[in-house]
Design a protein around this motif. Structure first.
Motif, PDB file in Angstrom:
ATOM      1  N   THR A 156      27.181  17.333   4.438  1.00  0.00           N
ATOM      2  CA  THR A 156      26.840  16.311   3.445  1.00  0.00           C
ATOM      3  C   THR A 156      27.873  15.185   3.437  1.00  0.00           C
ATOM      4  OG1 THR A 156      25.969  18.103   2.099  1.00  0.00           O
ATOM      5  CG2 THR A 156      26.231  15.973   1.016  1.00  0.00           C
ATOM      6  N   LEU A 157      27.386  13.960   3.513  1.00  0.00           N
ATOM      7  CA  LEU A 157      28.276  12.796   3.421  1.00  0.00           C
ATOM      8  C   LEU A 157      28.245  12.276   1.992  1.00  0.00           C
ATOM      9  CD1 LEU A 157      30.106  10.660   4.691  1.00  0.00           C
ATOM     10  CD2 LEU A 157      28.038   9.383   5.324  1.00  0.00           C
ATOM     11  N   LEU A 158      29.389  12.373   1.322  1.00  0.00           N
ATOM     12  CA  LEU A 158      29.462  11.975  -0.084  1.00  0.00           C
ATOM     13  C   LEU A 158      30.206  10.646  -0.237  1.00  0.00           C
ATOM     14  CD1 LEU A 158      30.358  15.378  -1.827  1.00  0.00           C
ATOM     15  CD2 LEU A 158      28.101  14.306  -1.567  1.00  0.00           C
ATOM     16  N   ILE A 159      29.892   9.958  -1.303  1.00  0.00           N
ATOM     17  CA  ILE A 159      30.630   8.753  -1.692  1.00  0.00           C
ATOM     18  C   ILE A 159      31.155   8.986  -3.096  1.00  0.00           C
ATOM     19  CG2 ILE A 159      30.526   6.267  -2.065  1.00  0.00           C
ATOM     20  CD1 ILE A 159      28.017   6.232  -0.248  1.00  0.00           C
ATOM     21  N   GLN A 160      32.458   8.759  -3.253  1.00  0.00           N
ATOM     22  CA  GLN A 160      33.084   8.977  -4.563  1.00  0.00           C
ATOM     23  C   GLN A 160      32.580   7.920  -5.551  1.00  0.00           C
ATOM     24  OE1 GLN A 160      37.372   8.544  -4.511  1.00  0.00           O
ATOM     25  NE2 GLN A 160      37.631  10.242  -5.961  1.00  0.00           N
ATOM     26  N   ARG A 161      32.305   8.363  -6.795  1.00  0.00           N
ATOM     27  CA  ARG A 161      31.803   7.433  -7.816  1.00  0.00           C
ATOM     28  C   ARG A 161      32.634   7.577  -9.085  1.00  0.00           C
ATOM     29  NH1 ARG A 161      25.644   8.061  -9.662  1.00  0.00           N
ATOM     30  NH2 ARG A 161      26.453  10.101 -10.263  1.00  0.00           N
ATOM     31  N   CYS A 162      33.088   6.446  -9.598  1.00  0.00           N
ATOM     32  CA  CYS A 162      33.882   6.453 -10.824  1.00  0.00           C
ATOM     33  C   CYS A 162      32.975   6.821 -12.000  1.00  0.00           C
ATOM     34  CB  CYS A 162      34.506   5.080 -11.053  1.00  0.00           C
ATOM     35  SG  CYS A 162      35.379   4.962 -12.630  1.00  0.00           S
ATOM     36  N   LYS A 163      33.413   7.773 -12.811  1.00  0.00           N
ATOM     37  CA  LYS A 163      32.621   8.149 -13.984  1.00  0.00           C
ATOM     38  C   LYS A 163      32.827   7.158 -15.125  1.00  0.00           C
ATOM     39  CE  LYS A 163      31.570  13.062 -14.229  1.00  0.00           C
ATOM     40  NZ  LYS A 163      32.069  14.362 -14.735  1.00  0.00           N
ATOM     41  N   GLY A 164      33.912   6.388 -15.035  1.00  0.00           N
ATOM     42  CA  GLY A 164      34.166   5.405 -16.081  1.00  0.00           C
ATOM     43  C   GLY A 164      33.282   4.182 -15.952  1.00  0.00           C
ATOM     44  N   CYS A 165      33.233   3.607 -14.742  1.00  0.00           N
ATOM     45  CA  CYS A 165      32.502   2.351 -14.582  1.00  0.00           C
ATOM     46  C   CYS A 165      31.396   2.437 -13.536  1.00  0.00           C
ATOM     47  CB  CYS A 165      33.462   1.216 -14.227  1.00  0.00           C
ATOM     48  SG  CYS A 165      34.244   1.387 -12.613  1.00  0.00           S
ATOM     49  N   GLY A 166      31.298   3.580 -12.867  1.00  0.00           N
ATOM     50  CA  GLY A 166      30.202   3.763 -11.919  1.00  0.00           C
ATOM     51  C   GLY A 166      30.451   3.167 -10.548  1.00  0.00           C
ATOM     52  N   GLU A 167      31.620   2.574 -10.340  1.00  0.00           N
ATOM     53  CA  GLU A 167      31.881   1.950  -9.040  1.00  0.00           C
ATOM     54  C   GLU A 167      32.017   3.015  -7.949  1.00  0.00           C
ATOM     55  OE1 GLU A 167      34.264  -1.783  -8.824  1.00  0.00           O
ATOM     56  OE2 GLU A 167      35.672  -0.489  -7.737  1.00  0.00           O
ATOM     57  N   LEU A 168      31.427   2.702  -6.786  1.00  0.00           N
ATOM     58  CA  LEU A 168      31.553   3.598  -5.633  1.00  0.00           C
ATOM     59  C   LEU A 168      32.813   3.233  -4.874  1.00  0.00           C
ATOM     60  CD1 LEU A 168      27.854   3.521  -4.361  1.00  0.00           C
ATOM     61  CD2 LEU A 168      28.958   5.285  -5.777  1.00  0.00           C
ATOM     62  N   ARG A 169      33.462   4.234  -4.279  1.00  0.00           N
ATOM     63  CA  ARG A 169      34.666   3.921  -3.496  1.00  0.00           C
ATOM     64  C   ARG A 169      34.834   4.883  -2.329  1.00  0.00           C
ATOM     65  NH1 ARG A 169      37.312   6.084  -8.694  1.00  0.00           N
ATOM     66  NH2 ARG A 169      38.657   7.797  -8.030  1.00  0.00           N
ATOM     67  N   ASN A 170      35.385   4.339  -1.253  1.00  0.00           N
ATOM     68  CA  ASN A 170      35.681   5.114  -0.064  1.00  0.00           C
ATOM     69  C   ASN A 170      36.761   4.391   0.719  1.00  0.00           C
ATOM     70  OD1 ASN A 170      34.833   7.391   1.868  1.00  0.00           O
ATOM     71  ND2 ASN A 170      34.901   5.590   3.189  1.00  0.00           N
ATOM     72  N   PRO A 171      37.703   5.086   1.352  1.00  0.00           N
ATOM     73  CA  PRO A 171      37.972   6.519   1.302  1.00  0.00           C
ATOM     74  C   PRO A 171      38.380   6.978  -0.104  1.00  0.00           C
ATOM     75  CG  PRO A 171      39.032   5.511   3.206  1.00  0.00           C
ATOM     76  CD  PRO A 171      38.549   4.395   2.336  1.00  0.00           C
ATOM     77  N   PRO A 172      38.355   8.298  -0.311  1.00  0.00           N
ATOM     78  CA  PRO A 172      38.593   8.831  -1.650  1.00  0.00           C
ATOM     79  C   PRO A 172      40.012   8.565  -2.148  1.00  0.00           C
ATOM     80  CG  PRO A 172      37.729  10.518  -0.155  1.00  0.00           C
ATOM     81  CD  PRO A 172      38.095   9.348   0.682  1.00  0.00           C
ATOM     82  N   HIS A 173      40.135   8.301  -3.412  1.00  0.00           N
ATOM     83  CA  HIS A 173      41.451   8.216  -4.043  1.00  0.00           C
ATOM     84  C   HIS A 173      41.324   8.573  -5.512  1.00  0.00           C
ATOM     85  CE1 HIS A 173      40.489   3.938  -5.232  1.00  0.00           C
ATOM     86  NE2 HIS A 173      39.834   3.985  -4.099  1.00  0.00           N
ATOM     87  N   PRO A 174      42.468   8.905  -6.145  1.00  0.00           N
ATOM     88  CA  PRO A 174      42.367   9.545  -7.461  1.00  0.00           C
ATOM     89  C   PRO A 174      42.019   8.628  -8.629  1.00  0.00           C
ATOM     90  CG  PRO A 174      44.656   9.439  -6.750  1.00  0.00           C
ATOM     91  CD  PRO A 174      43.827   8.971  -5.601  1.00  0.00           C
ATOM     92  N   MET A 175      42.318   7.336  -8.556  1.00  0.00           N
ATOM     93  CA  MET A 175      42.101   6.473  -9.723  1.00  0.00           C
ATOM     94  C   MET A 175      41.225   5.283  -9.354  1.00  0.00           C
ATOM     95  SD  MET A 175      44.911   4.514 -12.147  1.00  0.00           S
ATOM     96  CE  MET A 175      45.519   5.978 -12.996  1.00  0.00           C
ATOM     97  N   CYS A 176      40.346   4.916 -10.280  1.00  0.00           N
ATOM     98  CA  CYS A 176      39.485   3.756 -10.056  1.00  0.00           C
ATOM     99  C   CYS A 176      40.309   2.485 -10.248  1.00  0.00           C
ATOM    100  CB  CYS A 176      38.308   3.767 -11.033  1.00  0.00           C
ATOM    101  SG  CYS A 176      37.304   2.263 -10.916  1.00  0.00           S
ATOM    102  N   ALA A 177      40.367   1.652  -9.204  1.00  0.00           N
ATOM    103  CA  ALA A 177      41.159   0.420  -9.291  1.00  0.00           C
ATOM    104  C   ALA A 177      40.523  -0.593 -10.235  1.00  0.00           C
ATOM    105  CB  ALA A 177      41.329  -0.187  -7.896  1.00  0.00           C
ATOM    106  N   SER A 178      39.254  -0.396 -10.579  1.00  0.00           N
ATOM    107  CA  SER A 178      38.588  -1.340 -11.479  1.00  0.00           C
ATOM    108  C   SER A 178      38.818  -0.988 -12.940  1.00  0.00           C
ATOM    109  CB  SER A 178      37.083  -1.364 -11.194  1.00  0.00           C
ATOM    110  OG  SER A 178      36.862  -1.885  -9.908  1.00  0.00           O
ATOM    111  N   CYS A 179      38.707   0.317 -13.299  1.00  0.00           N
ATOM    112  CA  CYS A 179      38.813   0.671 -14.725  1.00  0.00           C
ATOM    113  C   CYS A 179      39.893   1.711 -15.009  1.00  0.00           C
ATOM    114  CB  CYS A 179      37.454   1.158 -15.246  1.00  0.00           C
ATOM    115  SG  CYS A 179      37.027   2.822 -14.699  1.00  0.00           S
TER     116      CYS A 179
END
Lengths: 392, 326
Positions: B218-241
């Motif tokens: 399965t190919l997953l894309i990380q999604r911020c639960k705070g603002c819904g932004e998708l991000r890749n490669p994975p990292h621990p904090m959303c740079a937007s929110c």
């Protein structure tokens, strides 16, 4: 607000070993030879030195060199990260130390056997894995075979070609200029060995779109540079070379060589930060620069740097470099020592030394009436730059 | 004298190996000169139809094999068979004879098999003719183990050449010809080394989930639960929110080429070269590096659409791959 480092420090000494493919001696020995030569060049004694700065990637501890050369106690010692991006960064830290009184005389150095020892072109393919964020930066490229500096740069270069219509021949014009300058520099590995654009085109692929001659050398050697206050520099042996501006820069969404996730990957925003800082802190503009040393580990990044520093508009570097404009006799001769493509790859430190010689008036390829020289550091990584100028 | 870590001298090790080989060779020599089985009779006497089949097949127009008048005028005085048919007269069709005896040949083979010399290739064949055979001759053949070589190493591997001699006899017990037939019984050379695994990703608490999902295909894309932004490669904090809460969505598996390279040097043994590598814009708006499947460098073009498949590369590594859309 721009930094206040401009003209608070000066370069008073430079020293280097010969540049080779097999030094036949330890990196430590290279380091002490270069540091010792720089001290002699400045007309200082080892005990005058009270600060040392190098790269985090250098294998020669400052205290080890101090013990060898007879430098006494140190009041400042620091290291700058990100490989060749550290080059002018060492001068930035030395300048900060000198400007604040943390040290009076700071030796910046870089010494390695990166051809006869561990080859830098190997990239990360032979580095041990570790569960750290630093190593994990390469987790999304290494398993696919994108393991070397050439391959990381090639990915950006292809996009740049696509967006602006630059061609392999445009990259080749950079290589031809560097080799032309090296051909008249006896210290250059490629002394007396100029190349033609046709030879560039026929050189083998390393990573398409990069030919062999788009990639800088791997070299053995060392370079040291001494920074002190302008006042002290004026009392020493050499004509002082003022540090008119110095800056570091890391861009938004910065990765180490693999900043592939930015909206536009065909730019160097980290170098733009450096450029803006250098121009705004010095009040100078590209028109004030008679010659520049732009970091040339790979030829495409020379084009992109010309754009970031504002010598031409974005995408127009391919036109700027035509007709020998970056060669001796052109509007902006670049890397008059032959650059890292032609002289040697000493992680950018040898480029700072060439900037010093141009201001002193002692380069083998001297440009007439030099007032200001721009020098940049490693591209694709968090980086640095500086402007050197004559003392007034 | 060099001493190994085990305390045994290197030259002793060498001598023992050589001694083993010598003993085995001497054991093999015990079979030389032994006849393999009883004489084999030819199923048919030498005859014109079989001669005709052969000379027509090979285009031999020598008249002495079929033309009685021409043969009579020759020094033979009568029709003779082509000498090279010697082996053909005693051949037994294409169905092999049941030959599971326990004669010298089988015993020799078992000995060779015991040392791993299990493969076989015929290497050469020499015939000697005592006289022309002619229609009406009824032949038989005996087989003898003629020679067995010392251990030899060839491009195929290491083994022993085994030469058998076939003697062909007429009904009066006179030899009409013989043949030396040589094979090599060998231990196949080790296959070229398997590719080492691809360089492994450095996995941390922040990214191991992404590689684990790939292992499950399965190919997953990380999604911020705070603002819904998708991000890749994975990292621990959303740079937007700056939320550290996240989940993931499964990638649709479609995208296009943002940039690409074709690596030629240095050659890393985990890969085949020239090695194309793509930077792919997923339609969800994130970017990933991947290798193309079934594509040559000439097929690559910025903007070209791809579909993405997850494939296992190594026991512990699965990666997304891009297939160029038609």
């Amino acid at each position: 607000m721009s930094n206040k480092l401009g003209r608070t420090a000066a370069i008073c000494g430079i020293g280097a070993t010969e540049f080779s493919k097999d030094s036949g001696r330890s990196e430590m020995k290279l380091a002490v030879e270069a540091v010792s030569a720089a001290i002699d060049d400045a007309g200082l004694t080892p005990s005058d030195v009270d600060g040392m700065v190098t790269y985090s990637t250098d294998n020669n501890p400052d205290v080890e060199i101090a013990r060898n050369v007879g430098i006494g106690g140190l009041r400042h010692f620091s290291r700058v990260h990100y490989g060749g991006g550290a080059a002018c960064g060492t001068i930035a830290l030395a300048t900060m130390a000198v400007a604040t009184g943390a040290a009076d005389v700071v030796v910046c150095y870089r010494a390695f056997n990166e051809r006869s020892g561990r080859r830098f072109g190997a990239g990360v393919q032979d580095l041990p894995n570790a569960a750290t964020a630093e190593r994990a930066q390469f987790s999304y490229t290494s398993s696919q075979g994108l393991l070397t500096p050439a391959s990381w740069v090639a990915m950006v270069a292809r996009r740049y070609m696509h967006l602006y219509g630059a061609t392999s021949e445009d990259f080749g014009r950079v290589a031809v200029a560097m080799r032309k300058h090296a051909a008249t520099n006896p210290a250059a590995w490629f002394y007396n060995q100029p190349i033609t654009l046709e030879e560039h085109q026929q050189s083998r692929w390393i990573v398409d779109p990069l030919h062999l001659f788009d990639c800088c050398q791997e070299s053995d050697g060392a370079q040291a540079i001494i920074v002190t206050t302008p006042e002290r520099a004026r009392d020493l042996k050499q004509k002082p070379v003022m540090i008119d501006a110095v800056a570091q820069g890391a861009g938004k969404d910065q990765w180490t060589m693999t900043s592939f996730y930015r909206d536009d990957i065909a730019q160097l925003p980290e170098m733009k930060i450096v450029a803006d800082e250098l121009w705004s802190s010095s009040g100078l503009t590209p028109a004030d620069i008679q010659t520049a040393v732009l970091y040339d580990h790979f030829s495409p990044y020379v084009l992109m740097q010309l754009e970031e520093f504002g010598f031409c508009k974005r995408g127009e570097a391919k036109d700027f470099i035509k007709n020998g404009n970056i060669e001796l006799g052109g509007d902006l001769p670049l890397n008059t020592h032959g650059g890292q493509l032609g002289e040697a790859y000493i992680h950018g430190m040898n480029g700072i030394a060439e900037g010093v010689r141009q201001v002193r008036g002692t380069s083998v390829n001297q440009i007439p009436r030099v007032e200001h020289v721009l020098v940049s550091a490693g591209t694709g990584v968090p980086t640095s730059g500086l402007i050197l100028g004559v003392d007034r | 004298m060099a001493i190994t870590r085990e305390g045994m001298t290197v030259s002793q090790t060498q001598q023992e190996t050589d001694a083993d080989k010598k003993a085995f060779y001497e054991q093999l020599q015990g079979f030389v000169g032994l006849q393999i089985g009883p004489p084999q009779p030819a199923p048919d006497e030498v005859n014109i139809p079989m001669i005709r089949h052969l000379v027509e097949a090979v285009g031999d127009e020598n008249p002495i094999y079929l033309d009685e008048a021409a043969a009579k005028a020759s020094r033979h005085g009568e029709v003779v068979a082509p000498p090279t048919m010697l082996q053909a007269w005693v051949m037994h069709g294409i169905t092999p004879r049941s030959n599971e005896g326990d004669g010298p040949y089988e015993q020799m083979n078992r000995l060779l098999f015991s040392k791993g010399f299990t493969s076989v290739v015929a290497t050469n064949c020499e015939q000697v003719y005592d006289r022309y055979v002619k229609p009406g001759d009824r032949l038989s053949m005996t087989t003898t183990i003629d020679s067995i070589s010392e251990e030899k190493t060839t491009g195929l591997g290491t083994g022993h050449f085994v030469t058998t001699r076939q003697d062909y006899w007429d009904a009066d017990g006179n030899r009409v010809g013989s043949m030396l037939f040589r094979i090599i019984r060998f231990r196949p050379a080790a296959k070229s080394k398997p590719k080492p695994p691809r360089p492994a990703p450095a996995t941390t608490h922040d990214n191991s989930w992404w590689f684990d999902a790939l292992k499950d295909g399965t190919l997953l894309i990380q999604r911020c639960k705070g603002c819904g932004e998708l991000r890749n490669p994975p990292h621990p904090m959303c740079a937007s929110c700056r939320s550290m809460e996240w989940d993931s969505i499964e990638a649709k598996g479609t995208g296009s080429i943002h940039s690409y390279v074709v690596t030629h040097y240095p050659v890393v043994p985990s890969f085949d070269y020239p090695l194309p590598i793509l930077l792919v814009d997923l339609d969800e708006g994130v970017r990933m590096v991947m290798n193309p499947i079934d594509a040559t460098p000439e097929d690559l073009q910025i903007g070209r659409k791809v579909t993405i498949e997850v494939h296992k590369c190594d026991p512990d590594l699965s990666l997304p791959f891009a297939r160029l859309a038609k």
